[in-house]
Structure formats: structure tokens, C-alpha cells
Design a protein around this motif. Structure first.
Motif, PDB file in Angstrom:
ATOM      1  N   ASP A  41      30.135   6.764 -14.468  1.00 40.16           N
ATOM      2  CA  ASP A  41      29.303   6.884 -13.267  1.00 40.16           C
ATOM      3  C   ASP A  41      28.073   5.997 -13.459  1.00 40.16           C
ATOM      4  O   ASP A  41      27.362   6.106 -14.455  1.00 40.16           O
ATOM      5  CB  ASP A  41      28.900   8.356 -13.108  1.00 40.16           C
ATOM      6  CG  ASP A  41      28.027   8.654 -11.902  1.00 40.16           C
ATOM      7  OD1 ASP A  41      27.447   7.712 -11.330  1.00 40.16           O
ATOM      8  OD2 ASP A  41      27.891   9.844 -11.563  1.00 40.16           O
ATOM      9  N   HIS A  42      27.810   5.117 -12.489  1.00 43.13           N
ATOM     10  CA  HIS A  42      26.688   4.187 -12.659  1.00 43.13           C
ATOM     11  C   HIS A  42      25.345   4.903 -12.746  1.00 43.13           C
ATOM     12  O   HIS A  42      24.381   4.350 -13.265  1.00 43.13           O
ATOM     13  CB  HIS A  42      26.670   3.135 -11.545  1.00 43.13           C
ATOM     14  CG  HIS A  42      26.656   3.703 -10.156  1.00 43.13           C
ATOM     15  ND1 HIS A  42      27.797   3.999  -9.461  1.00 43.13           N
ATOM     16  CD2 HIS A  42      25.623   4.023  -9.336  1.00 43.13           C
ATOM     17  CE1 HIS A  42      27.477   4.482  -8.264  1.00 43.13           C
ATOM     18  NE2 HIS A  42      26.177   4.509  -8.170  1.00 43.13           N
ATOM     19  N   ALA A  43      25.296   6.161 -12.299  1.00 41.05           N
ATOM     20  CA  ALA A  43      24.044   6.912 -12.416  1.00 41.05           C
ATOM     21  C   ALA A  43      23.700   7.217 -13.876  1.00 41.05           C
ATOM     22  O   ALA A  43      22.550   7.553 -14.175  1.00 41.05           O
ATOM     23  CB  ALA A  43      24.120   8.212 -11.621  1.00 41.05           C
ATOM     24  N   ARG A  44      24.662   7.098 -14.781  1.00 41.71           N
ATOM     25  CA  ARG A  44      24.343   7.248 -16.198  1.00 41.71           C
ATOM     26  C   ARG A  44      23.325   6.205 -16.651  1.00 41.71           C
ATOM     27  O   ARG A  44      22.625   6.405 -17.649  1.00 41.71           O
ATOM     28  CB  ARG A  44      25.608   7.101 -17.045  1.00 41.71           C
ATOM     29  CG  ARG A  44      26.596   8.258 -16.954  1.00 41.71           C
ATOM     30  CD  ARG A  44      27.790   8.020 -17.860  1.00 41.71           C
ATOM     31  NE  ARG A  44      28.774   9.099 -17.794  1.00 41.71           N
ATOM     32  CZ  ARG A  44      28.755  10.191 -18.558  1.00 41.71           C
ATOM     33  NH1 ARG A  44      27.790  10.349 -19.452  1.00 41.71           N
ATOM     34  NH2 ARG A  44      29.698  11.111 -18.442  1.00 41.71           N
ATOM     35  N   ARG A  45      23.232   5.102 -15.917  1.00 42.93           N
ATOM     36  CA  ARG A  45      22.370   3.995 -16.335  1.00 42.93           C
ATOM     37  C   ARG A  45      21.134   3.834 -15.454  1.00 42.93           C
ATOM     38  O   ARG A  45      20.386   2.868 -15.605  1.00 42.93           O
ATOM     39  CB  ARG A  45      23.179   2.687 -16.344  1.00 42.93           C
ATOM     40  CG  ARG A  45      24.352   2.731 -17.296  1.00 42.93           C
ATOM     41  CD  ARG A  45      25.183   1.456 -17.272  1.00 42.93           C
ATOM     42  NE  ARG A  45      25.908   1.284 -16.019  1.00 42.93           N
ATOM     43  CZ  ARG A  45      27.052   1.893 -15.715  1.00 42.93           C
ATOM     44  NH1 ARG A  45      27.605   2.726 -16.586  1.00 42.93           N
ATOM     45  NH2 ARG A  45      27.655   1.682 -14.567  1.00 42.93           N
ATOM     46  N   TRP A  46      20.928   4.734 -14.513  1.00 44.93           N
ATOM     47  CA  TRP A  46      19.766   4.603 -13.624  1.00 44.93           C
ATOM     48  C   TRP A  46      18.486   5.003 -14.348  1.00 44.93           C
ATOM     49  O   TRP A  46      18.477   5.933 -15.155  1.00 44.93           O
ATOM     50  CB  TRP A  46      19.961   5.467 -12.384  1.00 44.93           C
ATOM     51  CG  TRP A  46      20.872   4.841 -11.366  1.00 44.93           C
ATOM     52  CD1 TRP A  46      21.584   3.694 -11.501  1.00 44.93           C
ATOM     53  CD2 TRP A  46      21.173   5.350 -10.057  1.00 44.93           C
ATOM     54  NE1 TRP A  46      22.316   3.444 -10.361  1.00 44.93           N
ATOM     55  CE2 TRP A  46      22.076   4.443  -9.460  1.00 44.93           C
ATOM     56  CE3 TRP A  46      20.769   6.469  -9.346  1.00 44.93           C
ATOM     57  CZ2 TRP A  46      22.574   4.624  -8.179  1.00 44.93           C
ATOM     58  CZ3 TRP A  46      21.264   6.654  -8.071  1.00 44.93           C
ATOM     59  CH2 TRP A  46      22.149   5.742  -7.492  1.00 44.93           C
ATOM     60  N   LEU A  60      18.619  11.380 -14.456  1.00 44.24           N
ATOM     61  CA  LEU A  60      19.239  11.667 -13.168  1.00 44.24           C
ATOM     62  C   LEU A  60      20.656  12.195 -13.361  1.00 44.24           C
ATOM     63  O   LEU A  60      21.067  13.174 -12.730  1.00 44.24           O
ATOM     64  CB  LEU A  60      19.244  10.398 -12.310  1.00 44.24           C
ATOM     65  CG  LEU A  60      19.702  10.540 -10.864  1.00 44.24           C
ATOM     66  CD1 LEU A  60      18.974   9.535  -9.977  1.00 44.24           C
ATOM     67  CD2 LEU A  60      21.203  10.332 -10.728  1.00 44.24           C
ATOM     68  N   PHE A  61      21.410  11.579 -14.253  1.00 44.12           N
ATOM     69  CA  PHE A  61      22.782  12.042 -14.492  1.00 44.12           C
ATOM     70  C   PHE A  61      22.775  13.460 -15.056  1.00 44.12           C
ATOM     71  O   PHE A  61      23.564  14.313 -14.631  1.00 44.12           O
ATOM     72  CB  PHE A  61      23.495  11.093 -15.457  1.00 44.12           C
ATOM     73  CG  PHE A  61      24.923  11.477 -15.720  1.00 44.12           C
ATOM     74  CD1 PHE A  61      25.935  11.005 -14.901  1.00 44.12           C
ATOM     75  CD2 PHE A  61      25.255  12.324 -16.771  1.00 44.12           C
ATOM     76  CE1 PHE A  61      27.257  11.375 -15.129  1.00 44.12           C
ATOM     77  CE2 PHE A  61      26.575  12.702 -17.001  1.00 44.12           C
ATOM     78  CZ  PHE A  61      27.587  12.218 -16.180  1.00 44.12           C
ATOM     79  N   ILE A  62      21.889  13.716 -15.997  1.00 44.60           N
ATOM     80  CA  ILE A  62      21.807  15.046 -16.593  1.00 44.60           C
ATOM     81  C   ILE A  62      21.531  16.101 -15.529  1.00 44.60           C
ATOM     82  O   ILE A  62      22.106  17.196 -15.539  1.00 44.60           O
ATOM     83  CB  ILE A  62      20.710  15.066 -17.680  1.00 44.60           C
ATOM     84  CG1 ILE A  62      21.164  14.257 -18.905  1.00 44.60           C
ATOM     85  CG2 ILE A  62      20.356  16.491 -18.086  1.00 44.60           C
ATOM     86  CD1 ILE A  62      20.075  14.034 -19.931  1.00 44.60           C
TER      87      ILE A  62
END
Length: 386
Positions: A41-46, A60-62
């Protein structure tokens, strides 16, 4: 037993709206399988900060992915599509947030899935919905804040438009999707039928300005930016004390009269400029000329104590460091450890007396459950054949 025990959810979503939907279901017992591409998921890197031993978690991912298992599938390959299609036959709920048409091309659209699994509850979350001239456009929270009028009423008059910080459109869209899924599961309990449902960031964005739209269509006046103040009541907003900002919300006549007593200005109650809420909105600047010097004469904490003592809604404008230390946060179990570095996550907001939500799993490492889930799938398929 949790309300959603035995419900299997396939979460084909990324970023915020879809993951929130899946997390809400997981909090109340659903087995949520988060299906991620090989890169995750690209949100892992936001964001700037990274957490975990290999840095594969963002804050954010957490915040949006607890109570899920992570399965990595490459849906650009035939093998990945075949595995996804097989999994859909085992699902009670499917959530996807691809652009319209993409799920069909991947072989996991509603038509093909429901043919294999008639009882499935299938939820699509998109940017602008599945029909209409904008259906193909991407959907982002900030785009919707611009397009749906949020920015036109946010920020100071004559100043550049500003973004609402917490991405509320994403979060409302995800919550609406979860609500719809629960309704569809309830219908399935009664009839045995699954169904397709969809919502979008656009609908969530329009829903959030419903009160402004109602007022505009009635009055014909386009609402201006309201800055530090609430457009529908006065005095109501953020004010400066001697040392810092504080919030005051005199949304009722009794609150206004109590405020006048607190500041020793009962004469303002009989001032015709301020006789009603509508008068105070119309004459907001004049009212503020009376209030500003008074508020700057004392510290914000003192004002909050005085106002709260008089029953008037008031608060310091607290930053997030202060928020995490609030006694009310602890009392409501709203800050929980994740086990990922020193990161805390917000707990479960909905409190249920008989069947409370639980945090059973931290946000998953990328692909941590791939082998286990595919083994389960093989066992299910073998059982069907046997």
C-alpha cells in the motif's frame, strides 16, 4: 463473541478511505485480509517518518490498518488474478477502491464475483462515483476539498484558501462504506442475498457542506470564508487571550447572556445590535470590537476556567502533544501502544456494552500472512473437491 466474528473481508484498498472501512469492520471481529501489491500500500510510504525494523510503516498506515492480515498478490499477473478470484469465492465482504472498470479488468469486479459467490456484499469506494461525467477522475481528499466547496468557506476572508488538516473526506467516506456494509449484511441475514453498494469521496465531500448548501439555496447568498469563526453562530470561534488562543462557543442565547455576565458586560444583552444570534452574526465585527480587548486582558486558561464554570463551551487550542496527555484520552482508552517502535494509535471510538471492539492485531508487516492465507485457501478448495 464479537458482532462480526465469522465474517471474512477482502480489502483491496489503499491510502485512507478504504483502509478505514476495513479497520472499522476488523475492530468488531471481522477477519480482514488486506491484499497488497508487491510494493505494498503506497500509504506505507506517506510522510517523512518511518517505523518498524525495516521502516515499512508510516504513521498514517499504522493509524488505519490494525486488525488486518496482509497478503501480497501481484494482480498484474495471471497467477495473482487467479488467486484473487479464488479468494473472492470465500469472502463475505469485498471492499475495493480502484477507478471504475479496473476491478472488472482484474477479474474481481462485482459481476464475476457475485456469479461465483451470490451472497457476497461488495463495496466500491471511488473518487466521484461509478457514473457521471467525472467517474474516471482520480479522487483525493484535497481535490475534493477544492472541488466540493470546502476551501471556499475555510480560511480567512481575502487570504489564500487552506486545507482542512485531518483529511475528513477520506475518513467520512470510509465510515459511510462501513455503515453500508453493515446494512447489507443485515439484509443478507434476512434474505440470504448479497448486494453491490458504492460510495465516493465526492458524496462524502458534498454531504459535509450540506448545511452551507441548504443556506445558499434558501438565501441565494454564496457563503464566504468563515476563518476563525463559525458561520452559523456568534460569538463562536477562536479568540486571542493574553498568552494564547482559546475557543469559545456561545451558540445559544443563554450562553451569550452567561458570557456577558462573566465579562461584566451585561449591557451587551440589551444592545439591539446583539439581540439575537442573527443580529450577532450580522454585527460580528462590532461585537468583536467589544470582546477582543476584554479577552486579551487575561490568560487563556483563566478564561476557559471562568467560561466552563458558567456552563459555556470553551477550550484551549491544544496541540497534538497536549492532546496525547489529556486525562480524557486515558479515561476513554483512546491511546493504545502498537508495539511498533514507540508509536501509539488511537483506540476504538465506538463503545459497546455487550460486544466491544478489540485490537487483536497490530498493523501488519507487508505480506506477513501471505503463506498462511494461501494455505487456508488451498485447504478450502480441497475440502470443496473432497
Amino acid at each position: 463473541m464479537a458482532p462480526l466474528d465469522g465474517i471474512r473481508v477482502l480489502d483491496f484498498t489503499a491510502a485512507m478511505a478504504g483502509p478505514r472501512c476495513g479497520m472499522l469492520l476488523g475492530d468488531f471481529g471481522a477477519d480482514v485480509i488486506k491484499i497488497e501489491p508487491p510494493e505494498g500500500d503506497h500509504a506505507r510510504r506517506w510522510g517523512v517518518h518511518r517505523y518498524g525494523p525495516d521502516g515499512q510503516f508510516s504513521g498514517l498506515f499504522i493509524a488505519l490498518n490494525r486488525n488486518k492480515r496482509s497478503l501480497v498478490l501481484d494482480l498484474k499477473t495471471e497467477a495473482g488474478q487467479a488467486a484473487a478470484a479464488a479468494l473472492t469465492a470465500t469472502a463475505d465482504v469485498i471492499i475495493e477502491n480502484y477507478r471504475p472498470g479496473i476491478a472488472d479488468r482484474l477479474g474481481i469486479g462485482y459481476a464475476s464475483v457475485s456469479a461465483r459467490n451470490p451472497g457476497v456484499v461488495y463495496c466500491s469506494i471511488s473518487g466521484f462515483g461509478q457514473n457521471g461525467p467525472l467517474r474516471e477522475r482520480p479522487g483525493l481528499d484535497m481535490l475534493m476539498q477544492a472541488y466540493a466547496g470546502h476551501m471556499s468557506v475555510t480560511g480567512e476572508v481575502g487570504r489564500p484558501s487552506v486545507r482542512n488538516g485531518p483529511s475528513p473526506i477520506d475518513l467520512l467516506a470510509g465510515t459511510s462504506a462501513a455503515f453500508g456494509i453493515l446494512l447489507a449484511l443485515r439484509e443478507r441475514d434476512k434474505t440470504g442475498r448479497g448486494q453491490y453498494l458504492e460510495t465516493s469521496l465526492y458524496e462524502a465531500a458534498i454531504e459535509m457542506v450540506a448545511h452551507f448548501i441548504a443556506d445558499y439555496t434558501g438565501s441565494g447568498q454564496v457563503p464566504p470564508k468563515s476563518g476563525r469563526y463559525f458561520a452559523f453562530a456568534s460569538p463562536y470561534g477562536i479568540f486571542d487571550a493574553a498568552d494564547r488562543e482559546f475557543y469559545l462557543g456561545a451558540s445559544h442565547q443563554r450562553f451569550f447572556e452567561a458570557l456577558c455576565a462573566v465579562i461584566g458586560r451585561e449591557d451587551l444583552i440589551s444592545d439591539p445590535r446583539f439581540g439575537s444570534n442573527a443580529d450577532r452574526i450580522t454585527n460580528r465585527d462590532a461585537l468583536h470590537e467589544e470582546l477582543f480587548p476584554i479577552f486579551r486582558s487575561r490568560g487563556a486558561a483563566e478564561w476557559v476556567t471562568l467560561l466552563d464554570g458558567a456552563g459555556i463551551p470553551a477550550s484551549l487550542v491544544e496541540d497534538l502533544a497536549e492532546v496525547t496527555r489529556q486525562e480524557q484520552v486515558a479515561a476513554r482508552d483512546l491511546l493504545l501502544p502498537t508495539g511498533i517502535d514507540n508509536v501509539d494509535m488511537v483506540g476504538i471510538a465506538l463503545k459497546m456494552g455487550l460486544t466491544p471492539g478489540t485490537v487483536r492485531r497490530p498493523p501488519p508487516r507487508l505480506g506477513a500472512d501471505t503463506a498462511a492465507i494461501l494455505t487456508e485457501l488451498d485447504e478450502l478448495e480441497s475440502a470443496k473437491k473432497g
